[in-house]
Design a protein around this motif. Structure first.
Motif, PDB file in Angstrom:
ATOM      1  N   VAL A 133     -44.259  94.490  35.205  1.00  0.00           N
ATOM      2  CA  VAL A 133     -44.231  95.713  34.390  1.00  0.00           C
ATOM      3  C   VAL A 133     -43.067  95.651  33.405  1.00  0.00           C
ATOM      4  O   VAL A 133     -43.212  95.949  32.226  1.00  0.00           O
ATOM      5  CB  VAL A 133     -44.097  96.967  35.284  1.00  0.00           C
ATOM      6  N   ARG A 134     -41.889  95.214  33.882  1.00  0.00           N
ATOM      7  CA  ARG A 134     -40.722  95.310  33.003  1.00  0.00           C
ATOM      8  C   ARG A 134     -40.586  94.164  32.017  1.00  0.00           C
ATOM      9  O   ARG A 134     -39.720  94.210  31.159  1.00  0.00           O
ATOM     10  CB  ARG A 134     -39.438  95.527  33.807  1.00  0.00           C
ATOM     11  N   THR A 135     -41.441  93.137  32.138  1.00  0.00           N
ATOM     12  CA  THR A 135     -41.341  92.035  31.177  1.00  0.00           C
ATOM     13  C   THR A 135     -42.442  92.096  30.114  1.00  0.00           C
ATOM     14  O   THR A 135     -42.592  91.196  29.323  1.00  0.00           O
ATOM     15  CB  THR A 135     -41.426  90.670  31.892  1.00  0.00           C
ATOM     16  N   ASP A 136     -43.235  93.165  30.109  1.00  0.00           N
ATOM     17  CA  ASP A 136     -44.308  93.309  29.130  1.00  0.00           C
ATOM     18  C   ASP A 136     -44.238  94.734  28.595  1.00  0.00           C
ATOM     19  O   ASP A 136     -44.393  95.696  29.339  1.00  0.00           O
ATOM     20  CB  ASP A 136     -45.650  93.045  29.841  1.00  0.00           C
ATOM     21  N   ILE A 137     -43.976  94.843  27.308  1.00  0.00           N
ATOM     22  CA  ILE A 137     -43.697  96.175  26.754  1.00  0.00           C
ATOM     23  C   ILE A 137     -44.897  97.119  26.878  1.00  0.00           C
ATOM     24  O   ILE A 137     -44.736  98.328  27.043  1.00  0.00           O
ATOM     25  CB  ILE A 137     -43.186  96.058  25.302  1.00  0.00           C
ATOM     26  N   GLY A 138     -46.116  96.556  26.826  1.00  0.00           N
ATOM     27  CA  GLY A 138     -47.312  97.385  26.959  1.00  0.00           C
ATOM     28  C   GLY A 138     -47.404  97.990  28.357  1.00  0.00           C
ATOM     29  O   GLY A 138     -47.641  99.189  28.535  1.00  0.00           O
ATOM     30  N   ARG A 139     -47.205  97.161  29.366  1.00  0.00           N
ATOM     31  CA  ARG A 139     -47.240  97.665  30.752  1.00  0.00           C
ATOM     32  C   ARG A 139     -46.070  98.609  31.010  1.00  0.00           C
ATOM     33  O   ARG A 139     -46.200  99.623  31.698  1.00  0.00           O
ATOM     34  CB  ARG A 139     -47.182  96.489  31.732  1.00  0.00           C
ATOM     35  N   LEU A 140     -44.926  98.248  30.439  1.00  0.00           N
ATOM     36  CA  LEU A 140     -43.726  99.062  30.629  1.00  0.00           C
ATOM     37  C   LEU A 140     -43.935 100.477  30.082  1.00  0.00           C
ATOM     38  O   LEU A 140     -43.587 101.469  30.732  1.00  0.00           O
ATOM     39  CB  LEU A 140     -42.555  98.382  29.907  1.00  0.00           C
ATOM     40  N   SER A 141     -44.534 100.578  28.888  1.00  0.00           N
ATOM     41  CA  SER A 141     -44.732 101.908  28.295  1.00  0.00           C
ATOM     42  C   SER A 141     -45.645 102.752  29.193  1.00  0.00           C
ATOM     43  O   SER A 141     -45.450 103.956  29.333  1.00  0.00           O
ATOM     44  CB  SER A 141     -45.316 101.777  26.886  1.00  0.00           C
ATOM     45  N   ARG A 142     -46.606 102.103  29.843  1.00  0.00           N
ATOM     46  CA  ARG A 142     -47.505 102.846  30.741  1.00  0.00           C
ATOM     47  C   ARG A 142     -46.800 103.212  32.047  1.00  0.00           C
ATOM     48  O   ARG A 142     -47.002 104.297  32.590  1.00  0.00           O
ATOM     49  CB  ARG A 142     -48.758 102.022  31.012  1.00  0.00           C
ATOM     50  N   GLY A 143     -45.963 102.307  32.537  1.00  0.00           N
ATOM     51  CA  GLY A 143     -45.206 102.585  33.769  1.00  0.00           C
ATOM     52  C   GLY A 143     -44.274 103.769  33.591  1.00  0.00           C
ATOM     53  O   GLY A 143     -44.144 104.626  34.468  1.00  0.00           O
ATOM     54  N   LEU A 144     -43.624 103.829  32.433  1.00  0.00           N
ATOM     55  CA  LEU A 144     -42.695 104.935  32.169  1.00  0.00           C
ATOM     56  C   LEU A 144     -43.446 106.258  32.054  1.00  0.00           C
ATOM     57  O   LEU A 144     -42.970 107.300  32.491  1.00  0.00           O
ATOM     58  CB  LEU A 144     -41.899 104.659  30.890  1.00  0.00           C
ATOM     59  N   TYR A 145     -44.640 106.192  31.461  1.00  0.00           N
ATOM     60  CA  TYR A 145     -45.467 107.399  31.340  1.00  0.00           C
ATOM     61  C   TYR A 145     -45.856 107.899  32.739  1.00  0.00           C
ATOM     62  O   TYR A 145     -45.714 109.080  33.049  1.00  0.00           O
ATOM     63  CB  TYR A 145     -46.710 107.085  30.503  1.00  0.00           C
ATOM     64  N   MET A 146     -46.296 106.977  33.593  1.00  0.00           N
ATOM     65  CA  MET A 146     -46.695 107.369  34.952  1.00  0.00           C
ATOM     66  C   MET A 146     -45.503 107.950  35.714  1.00  0.00           C
ATOM     67  O   MET A 146     -45.620 108.957  36.404  1.00  0.00           O
ATOM     68  CB  MET A 146     -47.274 106.164  35.705  1.00  0.00           C
ATOM     69  N   ALA A 147     -44.341 107.288  35.578  1.00  0.00           N
ATOM     70  CA  ALA A 147     -43.149 107.766  36.292  1.00  0.00           C
ATOM     71  C   ALA A 147     -42.748 109.151  35.801  1.00  0.00           C
ATOM     72  O   ALA A 147     -42.361 110.017  36.597  1.00  0.00           O
ATOM     73  CB  ALA A 147     -41.993 106.788  36.086  1.00  0.00           C
ATOM     74  N   GLU A 148     -42.877 109.385  34.488  1.00  0.00           N
ATOM     75  CA  GLU A 148     -42.470 110.697  33.976  1.00  0.00           C
ATOM     76  C   GLU A 148     -43.384 111.803  34.495  1.00  0.00           C
ATOM     77  O   GLU A 148     -42.895 112.843  34.946  1.00  0.00           O
ATOM     78  CB  GLU A 148     -42.444 110.719  32.445  1.00  0.00           C
ATOM     79  N   ILE A 149     -44.707 111.576  34.455  1.00  0.00           N
ATOM     80  CA  ILE A 149     -45.558 112.678  34.939  1.00  0.00           C
ATOM     81  C   ILE A 149     -45.385 112.877  36.451  1.00  0.00           C
ATOM     82  O   ILE A 149     -45.415 113.997  36.934  1.00  0.00           O
ATOM     83  CB  ILE A 149     -47.046 112.573  34.504  1.00  0.00           C
TER      84      ILE A 149
END
Lengths: 213, 269
Positions: free
Chosen positions: B87-103
């Motif tokens: 997740v943290r080495t791919d900006i596309g996955r990272l942006s989705r991970g941060l979205y999930m964590a925020e909600i």
């Protein structure tokens, strides 16, 4: 902001407490302590402090090239003819420039982004000095861009964002090595640091040469 | 007075948010199974060589020893369970991970057990590191999270009158919390989102399935757009002032892939 934590304090005192409380890392108690210290401070010291704060606001500007903080329109790093103009080191904050300058191991230029992408805090790329960096890359004869954002998730996100944005320009990009820090204990290292350290391992040198060649 | 000795406790946690505190400390928002959101300080975590810092980055699944505080706890030991490297080495996955964590953070409350939300987030971050369909994962995650936390959108019957919906195209109202029948559609001035029969079927399938069952689901372009609008509207209706990391997710989504930058500075000293 919490304005009624010292209900009985005189208005100027309450105002100063509130002003201190707005500073990063200063809580209500520290704000009160600093304020009461200043009440007892000699007038000259208080004036010197006030003058120092005002002069920072009046005289400090951002360098028109690297956006580091400076007193001149262009900072001393950008005007120094002896610096390598083909390298730009991209950092998050002006303090990072000071940290790298202290090493005396880098003689290129800098670019200060003034932050890192932090989606959770609503900070996006448009709030950083990225457009200014792109302008510099178009105008200047830069051959290498060193991505020196912090080795945490937000710094990495910023770095990956810049990689994608700048890749079409065909400029060589490098990033600071990441791995074990000097003086650290291997057993306490986290998984990401160890993986990075393994991936970035370097061959052991014997008398300045590698055994293989 | 009871003993002033601080109580120690251990917990698993995911780091959802952090901010700088003092000289070199870090303030953390953690999602834990037994106590929901906890706020904690990690002393010295921003110093290089800190025993805590590397374990306490955003989106890390960690095992912690903590000292109980009144409002803020403090982390005394940290050990990574999974850093979700993919997740943290791919900006596309990272942006989705941060979205999930925020909600996940914004629908959870402090100091209330949240084992299902915790497990959902940990599993989803694990899937996100490797999945071929990260957008389907985010949609499934949002739907499942809102269902677990009591904000399930009404997809089976009319959200207004409760009548069974005919198998047909309908509309979705985030304000009224679900699909509306033709009779209720015209009442009220809320924003209505089109939901075709295909869209409704996919939404119901997402809502009742586990992620591995829907991971390879092919969703058509128009249905994808409708589902995206419906789930975003519903999520924003539940979460005050919207999801901050949505803008970053949208910006990154359509970028083409570029490989990582090779090398460091070692060979150039």
């Amino acid at each position: 902001m919490n304005s009624n934590f010292t209900p009985s304090a005189a208005a100027p005192v309450a105002r100063l407490i509130e002003a201190f409380n707005r500073l990063p890392g200063v809580g209500p108690k520290s704000a009160q302590r600093l304020t009461y210290y200043m009440i007892r401070m000699p007038r000259e010291e208080a004036e010197a402090l006030a003058e120092a704060v005002i002069s920072v606001k009046d005289r400090i500007v951002l360098c028109s090239r690297c956006l580091n903080i400076t007193e001149e329109p262009v900072c001393h790093v950008c005007t120094n003819e002896r610096r390598d103009r083909t390298r730009i080191c991209v950092v998050e904050e002006p303090l990072d420039v000071f940290a790298i300058e202290r090493t005396r191991a880098y003689d290129g230029l800098y670019h200060v982004l003034h932050g890192a992408i932090s989606p959770v805090n609503g900070i996006g790329a448009e709030q950083l000095k990225i457009r200014e960096l792109l302008d510099r890359l178009r105008d200047e004869s830069v051959k290498e861009l060193i991505l020196a954002t912090n080795p945490n998730l937000e710094g990495e996100a910023t770095s990956m964002y810049l990689q994608r944005l700048i890749a079409p320009l065909g400029i060589k990009m490098t990033r600071l090595a990441r791995g074990l820090s000097s003086g650290a204990d291997l057993e306490y290292a986290d998984e990401m640091t160890l993986v990075n350290a393994l991936e970035g391992r370097s061959e052991v040198m014997i008398d300045g040469e590698t055994p293989a060649g | 007075m009871t003993s002033s000795r601080p109580r120690l406790f251990s917990t698993e946690a995911v780091v959802l948010r952090h901010s700088d505190l003092g000289e070199a400390d870090r303030l953390l928002w953690l999602l834990t199974p037994q106590r929901g959101i906890l706020r904690a300080t990690a002393r010295g975590a921003r110093k290089p060589g800190s025993k805590l810092g590397g374990h306490l980055d955003l989106l890390c699944h960690v095992r912690l020893s903590m000292r109980e505080g009144r409002e803020l706890h403090s982390v005394s030991q940290a050990d990574t369970v999974d850093a979700f490297r993919g997740v943290r080495t791919d900006i596309g996955r990272l942006s989705r991970g941060l979205y999930m964590a925020e909600i996940a953070q914004r629908v959870s409350v402090e100091d209330a057990p949240a084992p299902a939300v915790f497990r959902l987030l940990v599993n989803s971050l694990g899937w996100l590191a490797a999945t071929e369909s990260p957008d389907t994962l985010v949609r499934w995650f949002a739907l499942r999270l809102l269902t677990i936390t009591g904000f399930k959108p009404e997809l089976g019957a009319c959200a207004e009158c409760g009548d069974t919906l005919e198998p047909d195209d309908h509309v979705f109202s985030a304000e009224r919390g679900g699909l509306l029948c033709p009779a209720c559609r015209s009442q009220g001035a809320d924003l209505l989102h089109p939901a075709s029969l295909g869209t409704i079927k996919v939404l119901r399938h997402l809502a009742r399935s586990d992620y591995p069952e829907v991971a390879s689901l092919k969703i058509g372009g128009e249905e994808r757009r409708q589902i995206e609008r419906i789930l975003r509207a519903h999520t924003n209706a539940v979460i005050d002032r919207g999801v901050r990391s949505a803008a970053f997710l949208d910006e990154i989504r359509d970028w083409p892939d570029v490989g990582p930058v090779p090398g460091g500075l070692r060979s150039e000293s």
